[in-house]
Design a protein around this motif. Structure first.
Motif, short mmCIF file in Angstrom:
data_model
loop_
_atom_site.label_atom_id
_atom_site.label_comp_id
_atom_site.label_asym_id
_atom_site.label_seq_id
_atom_site.Cartn_x
_atom_site.Cartn_y
_atom_site.Cartn_z
N ALA A 115 0.88 -1.18 0.00
CA ALA A 115 0.00 0.00 0.00
C ALA A 115 0.91 1.22 0.00
O ALA A 115 1.70 1.40 0.92
CB ALA A 115 -0.90 0.01 1.23
N ALA A 116 0.83 2.02 -1.06
CA ALA A 116 1.73 3.16 -1.22
C ALA A 116 0.95 4.40 -1.63
O ALA A 116 -0.10 4.30 -2.28
CB ALA A 116 2.80 2.85 -2.25
N SER A 117 1.48 5.55 -1.26
CA SER A 117 0.93 6.82 -1.73
C SER A 117 2.09 7.78 -1.97
O SER A 117 3.14 7.67 -1.32
CB SER A 117 -0.06 7.41 -0.72
OG SER A 117 0.60 7.74 0.48
N ASP A 161 0.69 12.68 -8.33
CA ASP A 161 0.13 12.23 -7.06
C ASP A 161 -0.61 10.92 -7.31
O ASP A 161 -1.28 10.79 -8.35
CB ASP A 161 -0.88 13.25 -6.51
CG ASP A 161 -0.26 14.61 -6.32
OD1 ASP A 161 0.24 14.89 -5.23
OD2 ASP A 161 -0.28 15.41 -7.29
N GLY A 162 -0.53 10.01 -6.38
CA GLY A 162 -1.25 8.77 -6.59
C GLY A 162 -1.23 7.86 -5.38
O GLY A 162 -0.49 8.07 -4.42
N ASN A 163 -2.07 6.83 -5.47
CA ASN A 163 -2.17 5.80 -4.44
C ASN A 163 -2.13 4.45 -5.13
O ASN A 163 -2.55 4.31 -6.28
CB ASN A 163 -3.49 5.92 -3.66
CG ASN A 163 -3.57 7.23 -2.91
OD1 ASN A 163 -2.78 7.49 -2.01
ND2 ASN A 163 -4.53 8.07 -3.29
N TYR A 164 -1.64 3.45 -4.40
CA TYR A 164 -1.52 2.12 -4.98
C TYR A 164 -1.72 1.08 -3.89
O TYR A 164 -1.22 1.24 -2.77
CB TYR A 164 -0.14 1.94 -5.60
CG TYR A 164 0.09 0.59 -6.24
CD1 TYR A 164 -0.57 0.23 -7.41
CD2 TYR A 164 0.96 -0.33 -5.65
CE1 TYR A 164 -0.35 -1.01 -8.00
CE2 TYR A 164 1.18 -1.57 -6.24
CZ TYR A 164 0.52 -1.90 -7.40
OH TYR A 164 0.73 -3.13 -7.98
N ALA A 165 -2.45 0.03 -4.21
CA ALA A 165 -2.61 -1.11 -3.30
C ALA A 165 -2.72 -2.37 -4.12
O ALA A 165 -3.45 -2.40 -5.12
CB ALA A 165 -3.84 -0.93 -2.42
N ALA A 166 -1.98 -3.39 -3.74
CA ALA A 166 -2.01 -4.66 -4.47
C ALA A 166 -1.55 -5.79 -3.56
O ALA A 166 -0.85 -5.57 -2.57
CB ALA A 166 -1.12 -4.58 -5.71
N GLU A 187 8.05 15.86 -9.06
CA GLU A 187 8.44 16.88 -10.03
C GLU A 187 8.29 16.35 -11.45
O GLU A 187 8.02 17.10 -12.38
CB GLU A 187 9.88 17.33 -9.79
CG GLU A 187 10.03 18.19 -8.55
CD GLU A 187 11.39 18.85 -8.45
OE1 GLU A 187 12.40 18.20 -8.79
OE2 GLU A 187 11.42 20.03 -8.06
N GLY A 188 8.48 15.06 -11.62
CA GLY A 188 8.25 14.42 -12.91
C GLY A 188 6.96 13.62 -12.85
O GLY A 188 6.27 13.58 -11.83
N TYR A 189 6.64 12.98 -13.97
CA TYR A 189 5.47 12.10 -13.99
C TYR A 189 5.89 10.69 -13.59
O TYR A 189 6.95 10.20 -14.01
CB TYR A 189 4.82 12.10 -15.37
CG TYR A 189 4.21 13.43 -15.71
CD1 TYR A 189 3.05 13.87 -15.07
CD2 TYR A 189 4.78 14.27 -16.67
CE1 TYR A 189 2.49 15.11 -15.36
CE2 TYR A 189 4.22 15.51 -16.98
CZ TYR A 189 3.08 15.92 -16.31
OH TYR A 189 2.54 17.13 -16.59
N SER A 190 5.06 10.06 -12.79
CA SER A 190 5.40 8.74 -12.26
C SER A 190 5.59 7.74 -13.38
O SER A 190 4.94 7.79 -14.42
CB SER A 190 4.31 8.26 -11.30
OG SER A 190 3.07 8.19 -11.98
N GLY A 191 6.53 6.84 -13.11
CA GLY A 191 6.80 5.75 -14.04
C GLY A 191 6.77 4.44 -13.28
O GLY A 191 5.74 4.01 -12.80
N ALA A 192 7.94 3.87 -13.09
CA ALA A 192 8.04 2.56 -12.45
C ALA A 192 8.14 2.69 -10.93
O ALA A 192 8.55 3.72 -10.40
CB ALA A 192 9.26 1.82 -12.98
N ALA A 193 7.77 1.61 -10.26
CA ALA A 193 7.97 1.47 -8.82
C ALA A 193 8.42 0.04 -8.57
O ALA A 193 7.91 -0.90 -9.21
CB ALA A 193 6.70 1.78 -8.06
N HIS A 194 9.36 -0.12 -7.64
CA HIS A 194 9.91 -1.44 -7.34
C HIS A 194 10.29 -1.54 -5.88
O HIS A 194 10.46 -0.54 -5.20
CB HIS A 194 11.22 -1.70 -8.13
CG HIS A 194 11.17 -1.41 -9.57
ND1 HIS A 194 11.71 -0.28 -10.12
CD2 HIS A 194 10.66 -2.12 -10.60
CE1 HIS A 194 11.55 -0.29 -11.43
NE2 HIS A 194 10.90 -1.39 -11.75
N ILE A 195 10.52 -2.79 -5.47
CA ILE A 195 11.25 -3.07 -4.25
C ILE A 195 12.65 -3.50 -4.69
O ILE A 195 12.80 -4.40 -5.52
CB ILE A 195 10.59 -4.16 -3.40
CG1 ILE A 195 9.23 -3.68 -2.88
CG2 ILE A 195 11.49 -4.55 -2.23
CD1 ILE A 195 8.44 -4.74 -2.13
#
Length: 199
Positions: free
Chosen positions: A63-65, A108-113, A70-78
């Motif tokens: 669960a992330a927010s 800005d954004g939220n994520y849950a998986a 400053e840029g547009y979101s792209g990838a997210a990882h652990i």
């Protein structure tokens, strides 16, 4: 004899507490910032992430927010695993190019998986190869890194392709674990009182 009995009861209580604590899913959290990147950047963005991992059932939830990229979101990882807790860089442990459904092209954004970590598709193939060639090896390596503070969550953006904000994941004690560990406190106090010299 009573002293040995008290020590035995204390040891049993502590072992029970530790065993019960290990049976529960573990929770990890991080605050995300540009200052935590390597090298640090001046992004004003902030974020947070919570990861719950239960290696016994192969369950991992994220669960992330994030706000103010400053840029547009792209990838997210652990990423895993750095040589020193809380610092350095490491390769991507989880799937490429990013988590499915992670918000793209936003500031800005939220994520849950929720994921099944027994599936090879959850992992970066090179992370599996580097940890015994099995998903079980990858799971064990990630769990050890989460406990040691050598794994981090990173959000990449168009302004900072190498990562705009990140944070090292750290264990959050579960309320049940704290209660179990505190259960042994009265026994410790009892032992101390019995050892105190008479005045």
């Amino acid at each position: 004899m009573k002293n040995h009995l008290s020590k035995g009861l204390l040891a049993a209580a502590l072992l029970f507490g530790c065993a019960a604590a290990q049976a529960d899913p573990a929770t990890y959290a991080a605050s995300l910032s540009g200052a935590a990147e390597a090298p640090p950047n001046d992004s004003p963005a902030t974020g947070s992430v919570h990861v719950v991992f239960d290696i016994a059932t192969h369950y991992l939830s994220i669960a992330a927010s994030f706000h103010g990229l400053e840029g547009y979101s792209g990838a997210a990882h652990i990423h895993c695993c750095t040589a020193v807790p809380g610092t350095g860089t490491a390769g991507v442990a989880t799937m490429l190019p990013t988590f499915p459904g992670f918000p793209a092209d936003v500031t800005d954004g939220n994520y849950a998986a929720v994921f099944d970590t027994s599936l090879a598709s959850f992992w970066n193939a090179s992370f599996i190869s580097n940890h015994g060639g099995t998903t079980a090896g990858a799971e064990a390596a990630l769990l050890a890194a989460l406990e040691a503070g050598t794994s981090y969550f990173n959000i990449h953006s168009t302004e900072y392709p190498g990562g705009e904000i990140r944070g090292f994941l750290a264990p959050i004690p579960e309320p049940g674990q704290a209660v179990l560990l505190l259960a042994g406190l009265p026994l410790l106090l009892l032992l101390r009182r019995r050892r105190a010299p008479a005045q």
